[in-house]
Motif scaffolding. Sequence first.
Motif, PDB file in Angstrom:
ATOM      1  N   ALA A  79       5.190  14.854  11.346  1.00  0.00           N
ATOM      2  CA  ALA A  79       4.735  14.627  12.725  1.00  0.00           C
ATOM      3  C   ALA A  79       3.389  15.268  12.984  1.00  0.00           C
ATOM      4  O   ALA A  79       2.608  14.795  13.821  1.00  0.00           O
ATOM      5  CB  ALA A  79       5.775  15.163  13.699  1.00  0.00           C
ATOM      6  N   ASP A  80       3.094  16.355  12.284  1.00  0.00           N
ATOM      7  CA  ASP A  80       1.811  17.033  12.499  1.00  0.00           C
ATOM      8  C   ASP A  80       0.656  16.343  11.778  1.00  0.00           C
ATOM      9  O   ASP A  80      -0.509  16.623  12.072  1.00  0.00           O
ATOM     10  CB  ASP A  80       1.917  18.490  12.021  1.00  0.00           C
ATOM     11  N   ARG A  81       0.959  15.462  10.808  1.00  0.00           N
ATOM     12  CA  ARG A  81      -0.105  14.799  10.072  1.00  0.00           C
ATOM     13  C   ARG A  81      -0.648  13.605  10.844  1.00  0.00           C
ATOM     14  O   ARG A  81       0.052  12.975  11.626  1.00  0.00           O
ATOM     15  CB  ARG A  81       0.412  14.320   8.713  1.00  0.00           C
ATOM     16  N   GLU A  82      -1.906  13.264  10.559  1.00  0.00           N
ATOM     17  CA  GLU A  82      -2.501  12.088  11.177  1.00  0.00           C
ATOM     18  C   GLU A  82      -1.956  10.828  10.503  1.00  0.00           C
ATOM     19  O   GLU A  82      -1.758  10.823   9.290  1.00  0.00           O
ATOM     20  CB  GLU A  82      -4.020  12.136  11.029  1.00  0.00           C
ATOM     21  N   PRO A  83      -1.724   9.755  11.250  1.00  0.00           N
ATOM     22  CA  PRO A  83      -1.189   8.525  10.640  1.00  0.00           C
ATOM     23  C   PRO A  83      -2.180   7.938   9.639  1.00  0.00           C
ATOM     24  O   PRO A  83      -3.395   7.950   9.852  1.00  0.00           O
ATOM     25  CB  PRO A  83      -0.978   7.596  11.840  1.00  0.00           C
ATOM     26  N   THR A  84      -1.625   7.435   8.525  1.00  0.00           N
ATOM     27  CA  THR A  84      -2.451   6.826   7.479  1.00  0.00           C
ATOM     28  C   THR A  84      -2.868   5.420   7.912  1.00  0.00           C
ATOM     29  O   THR A  84      -2.040   4.613   8.327  1.00  0.00           O
ATOM     30  CB  THR A  84      -1.665   6.749   6.162  1.00  0.00           C
ATOM     31  N   LYS A  85      -4.141   5.129   7.800  1.00  0.00           N
ATOM     32  CA  LYS A  85      -4.643   3.819   8.206  1.00  0.00           C
ATOM     33  C   LYS A  85      -4.254   2.766   7.169  1.00  0.00           C
ATOM     34  O   LYS A  85      -4.378   2.994   5.971  1.00  0.00           O
ATOM     35  CB  LYS A  85      -6.156   3.857   8.351  1.00  0.00           C
ATOM     36  N   LEU A  86      -3.760   1.624   7.641  1.00  0.00           N
ATOM     37  CA  LEU A  86      -3.393   0.519   6.766  1.00  0.00           C
ATOM     38  C   LEU A  86      -4.628  -0.305   6.409  1.00  0.00           C
ATOM     39  O   LEU A  86      -5.574  -0.398   7.203  1.00  0.00           O
ATOM     40  CB  LEU A  86      -2.343  -0.373   7.433  1.00  0.00           C
ATOM     41  N   PRO A  87      -4.638  -0.908   5.226  1.00  0.00           N
ATOM     42  CA  PRO A  87      -5.792  -1.755   4.859  1.00  0.00           C
ATOM     43  C   PRO A  87      -5.844  -2.992   5.742  1.00  0.00           C
ATOM     44  O   PRO A  87      -4.820  -3.459   6.255  1.00  0.00           O
ATOM     45  CB  PRO A  87      -5.495  -2.121   3.397  1.00  0.00           C
ATOM     46  N   PRO A  88      -6.994  -3.542   5.954  1.00  0.00           N
ATOM     47  CA  PRO A  88      -7.101  -4.753   6.794  1.00  0.00           C
ATOM     48  C   PRO A  88      -6.387  -5.934   6.157  1.00  0.00           C
ATOM     49  O   PRO A  88      -6.340  -6.065   4.937  1.00  0.00           O
ATOM     50  CB  PRO A  88      -8.620  -4.983   6.874  1.00  0.00           C
ATOM     51  N   LEU A  89      -5.802  -6.782   6.999  1.00  0.00           N
ATOM     52  CA  LEU A  89      -5.074  -7.945   6.509  1.00  0.00           C
ATOM     53  C   LEU A  89      -6.012  -9.032   5.987  1.00  0.00           C
ATOM     54  O   LEU A  89      -5.683  -9.749   5.050  1.00  0.00           O
ATOM     55  CB  LEU A  89      -4.185  -8.511   7.615  1.00  0.00           C
ATOM     56  N   SER A  90      -7.149  -9.173   6.586  1.00  0.00           N
ATOM     57  CA  SER A  90      -8.089 -10.207   6.157  1.00  0.00           C
ATOM     58  C   SER A  90      -8.982  -9.685   5.043  1.00  0.00           C
ATOM     59  O   SER A  90      -9.306  -8.497   4.976  1.00  0.00           O
ATOM     60  CB  SER A  90      -8.953 -10.653   7.344  1.00  0.00           C
ATOM     61  N   GLN A  91      -9.361 -10.595   4.151  1.00  0.00           N
ATOM     62  CA  GLN A  91     -10.212 -10.219   3.031  1.00  0.00           C
ATOM     63  C   GLN A  91     -11.648 -10.076   3.490  1.00  0.00           C
ATOM     64  O   GLN A  91     -12.116 -10.788   4.380  1.00  0.00           O
ATOM     65  CB  GLN A  91     -10.125 -11.270   1.932  1.00  0.00           C
ATOM     66  N   ALA A  92     -12.330  -9.124   2.927  1.00  0.00           N
ATOM     67  CA  ALA A  92     -13.733  -8.927   3.284  1.00  0.00           C
ATOM     68  C   ALA A  92     -14.553 -10.154   2.916  1.00  0.00           C
ATOM     69  O   ALA A  92     -14.253 -10.866   1.956  1.00  0.00           O
ATOM     70  CB  ALA A  92     -14.276  -7.692   2.570  1.00  0.00           C
ATOM     71  N   ALA A  93     -15.575 -10.398   3.678  1.00  0.00           N
ATOM     72  CA  ALA A  93     -16.418 -11.570   3.443  1.00  0.00           C
ATOM     73  C   ALA A  93     -17.114 -11.443   2.094  1.00  0.00           C
ATOM     74  O   ALA A  93     -17.637 -10.387   1.726  1.00  0.00           O
ATOM     75  CB  ALA A  93     -17.438 -11.704   4.567  1.00  0.00           C
ATOM     76  N   LEU A  94     -17.073 -12.521   1.327  1.00  0.00           N
ATOM     77  CA  LEU A  94     -17.704 -12.540   0.016  1.00  0.00           C
ATOM     78  C   LEU A  94     -19.169 -12.919   0.155  1.00  0.00           C
ATOM     79  O   LEU A  94     -19.527 -13.826   0.921  1.00  0.00           O
ATOM     80  CB  LEU A  94     -16.984 -13.530  -0.899  1.00  0.00           C
ATOM     81  N   THR A  95     -19.981 -12.230  -0.562  1.00  0.00           N
ATOM     82  CA  THR A  95     -21.409 -12.522  -0.516  1.00  0.00           C
ATOM     83  C   THR A  95     -21.700 -13.751  -1.359  1.00  0.00           C
ATOM     84  O   THR A  95     -21.138 -13.943  -2.438  1.00  0.00           O
ATOM     85  CB  THR A  95     -22.215 -11.322  -1.038  1.00  0.00           C
ATOM     86  N   ARG A  96     -22.566 -14.559  -0.855  1.00  0.00           N
ATOM     87  CA  ARG A  96     -22.928 -15.792  -1.562  1.00  0.00           C
ATOM     88  C   ARG A  96     -23.918 -15.473  -2.665  1.00  0.00           C
ATOM     89  O   ARG A  96     -24.872 -14.718  -2.477  1.00  0.00           O
ATOM     90  CB  ARG A  96     -23.522 -16.796  -0.576  1.00  0.00           C
ATOM     91  N   ASP A  97     -23.655 -16.066  -3.833  1.00  0.00           N
ATOM     92  CA  ASP A  97     -24.542 -15.851  -4.953  1.00  0.00           C
ATOM     93  C   ASP A  97     -25.841 -16.609  -4.731  1.00  0.00           C
ATOM     94  O   ASP A  97     -25.892 -17.619  -4.024  1.00  0.00           O
ATOM     95  CB  ASP A  97     -23.862 -16.313  -6.239  1.00  0.00           C
ATOM     96  N   GLU A  98     -26.861 -16.081  -5.334  1.00  0.00           N
ATOM     97  CA  GLU A  98     -28.156 -16.735  -5.198  1.00  0.00           C
ATOM     98  C   GLU A  98     -28.208 -17.984  -6.075  1.00  0.00           C
ATOM     99  O   GLU A  98     -27.516 -18.098  -7.070  1.00  0.00           O
ATOM    100  CB  GLU A  98     -29.268 -15.758  -5.595  1.00  0.00           C
ATOM    101  N   GLY A  99     -29.023 -18.894  -5.663  1.00  0.00           N
ATOM    102  CA  GLY A  99     -29.168 -20.125  -6.425  1.00  0.00           C
ATOM    103  C   GLY A  99     -28.453 -21.283  -5.768  1.00  0.00           C
ATOM    104  O   GLY A  99     -27.602 -21.108  -4.880  1.00  0.00           O
TER     105      GLY A  99
END
Length: 283
Positions: A79-99
């Motif tokens: 109870a004294d500890r801070e709650p652990t943050k859950l990972p986001p449900l959505s996937q991070a945006a993928l960067t578009r490759d050049e070309g």
Amino acid sequence: MEEEPARPAAPAAPTTPEGPQTAAVPEPPPVDEAAPDDEAAPDEGAGRSRQRGRTTLLIAAAAVLGLVAGTCTGVLVQADREPTKLPPLSQAALTRDEGAAPKPLPADQDRQVRTEGDLRDLLLKKPRGAEEVDWLEGSDGWMDLAGYAGTFGDPQHEFEHLLHAEFRRAAITGWEVDGAYSVEIRLIQYRQEEVLGAGGANASGQYYAGEGGVDDGGIPGTGDGRVYVYGRPVPGLEAATFPYQAEAHARRGDIAMEIWVSGAKRVEKKMITSLAERQMERL
């Protein structure tokens, strides 16, 4: 005169011992040596039993108190500890490759585009000098489910089997050459959503074609495609115009190919193999 009742006989006089008389000392009762042990055994046993019961209760109570104390301590620490943050449900945006993105395949290289079009366009064309066959009249190059099932020995059973195999459509063509032999080519396409119908049809066709004494061989470029040439007339067709028969079975993607050649004499294996190879190249 009444008779006087008889008196009881007087007791016999005690015998006088020859020595001086002494007072008779009563003998103590016999001692049962087992009695004290029997009486003491229950008392001692009862005492030992009661001691063991108290010790067990104390140990059990201590164990329960320990569990309760440990649980309470764990709850308080958590109870004294801070709650652990859950990972986001959505996937991070993928960067578009050049070309630039790759160009789509042209229609002549995209197999799916070819097979989704008019299936009749993938059939071999009638050779020059070949004649039309009468059994193709009115078909417009298509064979429906009932018509294709009718080419088997048990049409009703085959109709149900084709439904289960996810039959989609079938294209057909054929011709006759100089009264020497006739050719029939079928392309049967399956949906293949839950069942690999083309593979099953190819395996079944080769299984039944391999029965009996036949001369068989592979079709180049097909992997598992094969041709089968019968050295004797088909039973029951000895008096027919084309009593000899050969067949070829292969598949590509969702399409199963069947070729049937009937000849006035034994069909050449080289001829039907070349025919099957050219037809599979169009797929």
